[in-house]
Write a protein that holds these residues in place. Structure first.
Motif, PDB file in Angstrom:
ATOM      1  N   VAL B  49      59.567  29.353  34.267  1.00 38.35           N
ATOM      2  CA  VAL B  49      58.199  28.640  33.738  1.00 38.35           C
ATOM      3  C   VAL B  49      57.586  28.018  34.737  1.00 38.35           C
ATOM      4  CG1 VAL B  49      57.899  26.109  32.409  1.00 38.35           C
ATOM      5  CG2 VAL B  49      59.467  27.294  31.043  1.00 38.35           C
ATOM      6  N   ARG B  50      58.341  27.300  35.706  1.00 35.14           N
ATOM      7  CA  ARG B  50      57.247  27.538  37.214  1.00 35.14           C
ATOM      8  C   ARG B  50      57.395  28.878  38.070  1.00 35.14           C
ATOM      9  NH1 ARG B  50      58.935  22.225  38.962  1.00 35.14           N
ATOM     10  NH2 ARG B  50      60.304  20.869  37.581  1.00 35.14           N
ATOM     11  N   ARG B  51      57.486  29.921  37.625  1.00 36.17           N
ATOM     12  CA  ARG B  51      57.114  30.642  37.876  1.00 36.17           C
ATOM     13  C   ARG B  51      56.460  30.931  37.900  1.00 36.17           C
ATOM     14  NH1 ARG B  51      61.159  34.797  40.064  1.00 36.17           N
ATOM     15  NH2 ARG B  51      63.342  33.656  41.076  1.00 36.17           N
ATOM     16  N   TYR B  52      55.389  31.140  36.639  1.00 37.05           N
ATOM     17  CA  TYR B  52      54.217  31.494  35.781  1.00 37.05           C
ATOM     18  C   TYR B  52      53.377  30.786  35.070  1.00 37.05           C
ATOM     19  CZ  TYR B  52      57.213  35.636  36.435  1.00 37.05           C
ATOM     20  OH  TYR B  52      57.631  36.899  36.893  1.00 37.05           O
ATOM     21  N   GLN B  53      53.352  29.636  35.673  1.00 35.21           N
ATOM     22  CA  GLN B  53      53.283  27.919  34.493  1.00 35.21           C
ATOM     23  C   GLN B  53      51.647  28.338  35.455  1.00 35.21           C
ATOM     24  OE1 GLN B  53      55.270  24.719  35.462  1.00 35.21           O
ATOM     25  NE2 GLN B  53      54.581  24.645  37.741  1.00 35.21           N
ATOM     26  N   GLU B  54      50.809  28.477  35.614  1.00 34.73           N
ATOM     27  CA  GLU B  54      50.005  27.933  36.461  1.00 34.73           C
ATOM     28  C   GLU B  54      49.393  29.525  36.456  1.00 34.73           C
ATOM     29  OE1 GLU B  54      49.274  26.796  40.719  1.00 34.73           O
ATOM     30  OE2 GLU B  54      50.980  26.425  40.585  1.00 34.73           O
ATOM     31  N   ARG B  55      49.672  30.945  36.680  1.00 30.97           N
ATOM     32  CA  ARG B  55      48.827  31.807  36.209  1.00 30.97           C
ATOM     33  C   ARG B  55      48.736  32.105  34.279  1.00 30.97           C
ATOM     34  NH1 ARG B  55      52.016  36.156  38.919  1.00 30.97           N
ATOM     35  NH2 ARG B  55      52.962  34.579  39.728  1.00 30.97           N
ATOM     36  N   ILE B  56      49.354  31.366  34.139  1.00 31.21           N
ATOM     37  CA  ILE B  56      49.295  31.131  32.045  1.00 31.21           C
ATOM     38  C   ILE B  56      48.564  30.274  32.004  1.00 31.21           C
ATOM     39  CG2 ILE B  56      50.716  30.985  30.221  1.00 31.21           C
ATOM     40  CD1 ILE B  56      51.183  33.740  31.355  1.00 31.21           C
ATOM     41  N   TYR B  57      48.538  29.226  32.977  1.00 31.05           N
ATOM     42  CA  TYR B  57      47.679  27.989  32.358  1.00 31.05           C
ATOM     43  C   TYR B  57      46.324  28.254  32.411  1.00 31.05           C
ATOM     44  CZ  TYR B  57      44.599  23.832  32.773  1.00 31.05           C
ATOM     45  OH  TYR B  57      43.931  22.667  32.889  1.00 31.05           O
ATOM     46  N   ALA B  58      46.348  29.614  33.840  1.00 29.73           N
ATOM     47  CA  ALA B  58      44.899  29.671  33.878  1.00 29.73           C
ATOM     48  C   ALA B  58      43.783  30.556  33.158  1.00 29.73           C
ATOM     49  CB  ALA B  58      44.844  29.820  35.559  1.00 29.73           C
ATOM     50  N   THR B  59      44.526  31.406  32.833  1.00 28.41           N
ATOM     51  CA  THR B  59      44.598  32.484  31.744  1.00 28.41           C
ATOM     52  C   THR B  59      43.643  31.882  30.429  1.00 28.41           C
ATOM     53  OG1 THR B  59      46.008  34.252  32.834  1.00 28.41           O
ATOM     54  CG2 THR B  59      44.877  34.351  30.588  1.00 28.41           C
ATOM     55  N   VAL B  60      44.639  30.773  29.958  1.00 28.91           N
ATOM     56  CA  VAL B  60      44.402  30.126  28.682  1.00 28.91           C
ATOM     57  C   VAL B  60      42.965  29.167  28.623  1.00 28.91           C
ATOM     58  CG1 VAL B  60      45.013  28.664  26.794  1.00 28.91           C
ATOM     59  CG2 VAL B  60      46.614  30.520  28.190  1.00 28.91           C
ATOM     60  N   TYR B  61      43.267  28.599  30.311  1.00 30.62           N
ATOM     61  CA  TYR B  61      41.715  27.942  30.526  1.00 30.62           C
ATOM     62  C   TYR B  61      40.194  28.541  30.291  1.00 30.62           C
ATOM     63  CZ  TYR B  61      38.419  24.902  33.331  1.00 30.62           C
ATOM     64  OH  TYR B  61      37.832  24.275  33.089  1.00 30.62           O
ATOM     65  N   HIS B  62      40.608  29.804  31.299  1.00 32.21           N
ATOM     66  CA  HIS B  62      39.171  30.695  31.070  1.00 32.21           C
ATOM     67  C   HIS B  62      39.055  30.834  29.620  1.00 32.21           C
ATOM     68  CE1 HIS B  62      39.215  29.644  35.586  1.00 32.21           C
ATOM     69  NE2 HIS B  62      40.297  30.604  35.901  1.00 32.21           N
ATOM     70  N   MET B  63      39.563  31.268  29.056  1.00 29.90           N
ATOM     71  CA  MET B  63      39.208  31.945  27.818  1.00 29.90           C
ATOM     72  C   MET B  63      38.879  30.390  27.024  1.00 29.90           C
ATOM     73  SD  MET B  63      39.973  34.722  27.077  1.00 29.90           S
ATOM     74  CE  MET B  63      40.153  34.869  25.977  1.00 29.90           C
ATOM     75  N   GLU B 165      35.452  37.821  22.711  1.00 26.17           N
ATOM     76  CA  GLU B 165      36.953  37.133  23.209  1.00 26.17           C
ATOM     77  C   GLU B 165      37.983  38.318  24.200  1.00 26.17           C
ATOM     78  OE1 GLU B 165      37.113  36.398  19.641  1.00 26.17           O
ATOM     79  OE2 GLU B 165      36.873  34.683  20.044  1.00 26.17           O
ATOM     80  N   PRO B 166      37.998  39.946  23.604  1.00 27.48           N
ATOM     81  CA  PRO B 166      38.314  40.813  24.170  1.00 27.48           C
ATOM     82  C   PRO B 166      37.297  41.188  25.271  1.00 27.48           C
ATOM     83  CG  PRO B 166      38.244  41.651  22.375  1.00 27.48           C
ATOM     84  CD  PRO B 166      37.554  40.183  22.106  1.00 27.48           C
ATOM     85  N   HIS B 167      36.175  41.103  25.577  1.00 29.33           N
ATOM     86  CA  HIS B 167      35.337  40.767  26.250  1.00 29.33           C
ATOM     87  C   HIS B 167      35.567  39.296  27.810  1.00 29.33           C
ATOM     88  CE1 HIS B 167      32.941  44.294  24.436  1.00 29.33           C
ATOM     89  NE2 HIS B 167      32.994  45.028  25.388  1.00 29.33           N
ATOM     90  N   ARG B 168      35.572  39.132  27.112  1.00 30.37           N
ATOM     91  CA  ARG B 168      36.341  37.136  27.550  1.00 30.37           C
ATOM     92  C   ARG B 168      37.422  37.494  28.419  1.00 30.37           C
ATOM     93  NH1 ARG B 168      36.386  32.543  24.668  1.00 30.37           N
ATOM     94  NH2 ARG B 168      34.898  33.594  23.599  1.00 30.37           N
ATOM     95  N   LEU B 169      38.189  38.201  27.926  1.00 26.82           N
ATOM     96  CA  LEU B 169      39.389  38.550  28.836  1.00 26.82           C
ATOM     97  C   LEU B 169      39.733  39.164  29.722  1.00 26.82           C
ATOM     98  CD1 LEU B 169      42.568  37.712  27.960  1.00 26.82           C
ATOM     99  CD2 LEU B 169      43.011  40.501  26.129  1.00 26.82           C
ATOM    100  N   VAL B 170      38.883  40.538  29.412  1.00 23.44           N
ATOM    101  CA  VAL B 170      39.159  41.287  30.689  1.00 23.44           C
ATOM    102  C   VAL B 170      37.871  41.017  31.902  1.00 23.44           C
ATOM    103  CG1 VAL B 170      39.774  43.742  29.304  1.00 23.44           C
ATOM    104  CG2 VAL B 170      36.933  42.238  30.038  1.00 23.44           C
ATOM    105  N   VAL B 171      37.534  40.061  31.888  1.00 26.99           N
ATOM    106  CA  VAL B 171      37.266  39.173  32.988  1.00 26.99           C
ATOM    107  C   VAL B 171      37.438  38.627  33.388  1.00 26.99           C
ATOM    108  CG1 VAL B 171      34.451  37.948  33.483  1.00 26.99           C
ATOM    109  CG2 VAL B 171      34.817  39.959  31.813  1.00 26.99           C
ATOM    110  N   THR B 172      38.127  37.405  32.315  1.00 27.48           N
ATOM    111  CA  THR B 172      39.234  36.447  32.972  1.00 27.48           C
ATOM    112  C   THR B 172      40.368  37.235  33.778  1.00 27.48           C
ATOM    113  OG1 THR B 172      38.402  34.673  31.597  1.00 27.48           O
ATOM    114  CG2 THR B 172      40.438  34.684  32.428  1.00 27.48           C
ATOM    115  N   LEU B 173      40.839  38.129  33.493  1.00 23.66           N
ATOM    116  CA  LEU B 173      41.846  38.660  33.989  1.00 23.66           C
ATOM    117  C   LEU B 173      41.224  39.490  34.973  1.00 23.66           C
ATOM    118  CD1 LEU B 173      44.161  39.902  30.533  1.00 23.66           C
ATOM    119  CD2 LEU B 173      44.730  37.835  31.564  1.00 23.66           C
TER     120      LEU B 173
END
Lengths: 165, 215
Positions: B49-63, B165-173
């Motif tokens: 969880v510690r390894r990926y928490q920031e990236r997962i959180y950031a993706t969800v937050y930007h979405m 959502e699909p367009h926002r997702l690719v811009v975010t990622l």
């Protein structure tokens, strides 16, 4: 055909702003602990709630519903076929059996006849509630039976000798 | 006519916290953690969880553009991943797999939330004011040069929320998180052409929404 190359450089520079958005200080220090605590507490997330997760984890169902969303004609055809099936089901269940067809149940009884019990209805007698006189003579009344019967009452003589004993 | 992004465009530079997918020792270590977590070893899962928490959180937050929602969804994604570890075959990296869970969960959430978007934006870090690209952007002699970073952040998030959502997702990622087209294709389970096409249209739309800031 490829589009004309567009310059998105400025937009990409603008999007850098989002990379600088940060949650409150210390947020990540506690994050994994909260996740582990929820796991220990037996939290399944939203796994056990409704059919939502099941739906979203079923790819063919997702594809089917997204196709319905995107193609109104397909949605119309699907709803028509569902209505048709429903109608056919209803018609099959209420239609009387075809006399030409072999009876599945046996005998000459049709399915409809079995499904709906035949209750003998008494012939209606309309009597006014305000009229104290009945329209016709009472048939088979208990008193009539007594009057017309030939039964003689049995007399039992109790002799004096028996009484003395 | 399928419009795709020019193939000559360079992929964005990977950030330092990008997954080292080619790194065999890291993957082996990760698989070991996954094996332990699968047996119920919570400290091992805590490490993952510690390894990926920031990236997962950031993706969800930007979405979602909402901190509280991002917190809940990121936690739930990790919880779901823990319970689903038995179904993780190792065909992709754990990182890609957990990303996919988080993305599906977020899209599901956004579909339910439709038309009820409520922004709850995080603060910008101190580095934003010293970022040369941003300094150049807001100090250029444009009609909007007086714009401040907070206002720009809000406008940017509002524009992002207008995308599907699909367009926002690719811009975010891609443009925010810095993932490659290939990684995005793995995460959202589509081909690279689709990723490029979506990215192109998303950028076009964003460019139109933010035209005041892009003169």
């Amino acid at each position: 055909m490829n589009p004309q190359p567009e310059n998105f450089e400025q937009l990409r520079r603008l999007l850098i702003v989002k990379r600088h958005e940060r949650p409150p200080p210390g947020f990540f220090d506690d994050f994994s602990r909260r996740v582990i605590l929820r796991i220990k507490a037996g939290d399944l997330g939203d796994e056990a709630v409704g059919i939502g997760p099941w739906f979203w984890n079923t790819p063919w169902l997702q594809r089917f519903f997204s196709a319905l969303e995107q193609k109104p004609a397909l949605a119309g055809a699907f709803s028509l076929s569902v209505c048709g099936l429903l109608l056919a089901g209803i018609l099959c269940s209420v239609a009387p059996a075809d006399p030409g067809r072999p009876d599945l149940v046996g005998g000459s009884q049709s399915l409809a006849a079995i499904a709906v019990p035949q209750v003998a209805e008494p012939s209606p007698v309309f009597v006014s509630s305000t009229n104290g006189v009945l329209p016709g003579p009472l048939q088979n009344s208990m008193f009539q039976q007594l009057g017309t019967s030939q039964v003689q009452p049995r007399l039992i003589r109790v002799s004096e000798s028996v009484m003395e004993q | 006519m399928v419009m795709t992004e020019p193939a000559t465009r360079k992929a964005p530079k990977q950030t330092s916290d990008e997954p080292a997918e080619g790194s065999v020792p890291v993957q082996a270590e990760e698989m070991e953690l996954v094996k332990r977590a699968r047996k119920g070893d919570l400290p091992a899962y805590d490490d993952l969880v510690r390894r990926y928490q920031e990236r997962i959180y950031a993706t969800v937050y930007h979405m979602t553009a909402n901190h509280e929602d991002a917190n809940d969804l990121a936690q739930e994604a990790f919880i779901k991943a823990f319970h689903a570890l038995r179904s993780f075959k190792g065909g992709s990296s754990f990182y890609t797999w957990v990303y996919r869970i988080a993305v599906n969960k977020t899209i599901n959430f956004l579909k339910q939330r439709k038309n009820k978007a409520h922004l709850s934006l995080n603060d910008l870090d101190l580095n934003a004011e010293h970022d040369p690209d941003l300094v150049a952007l807001i100090s250029e002699k444009t009609p909007r040069r007086e714009v401040n970073l907070a206002e720009l952040q809000e406008k940017l998030n509002i524009a992002m929320q207008k995308l599907s959502e699909p367009h926002r997702l690719v811009v975010t990622l891609h443009d925010v998180q810095g993932l490659s087209h290939e990684e995005i294709a793995k995460i959202i389970d589509c081909n690279i052409g689709t990723v490029r096409s979506r990215l192109f249209y998303a950028r076009q739309q964003l460019q139109a929404y933010l035209s005041d800031y892009l003169k």
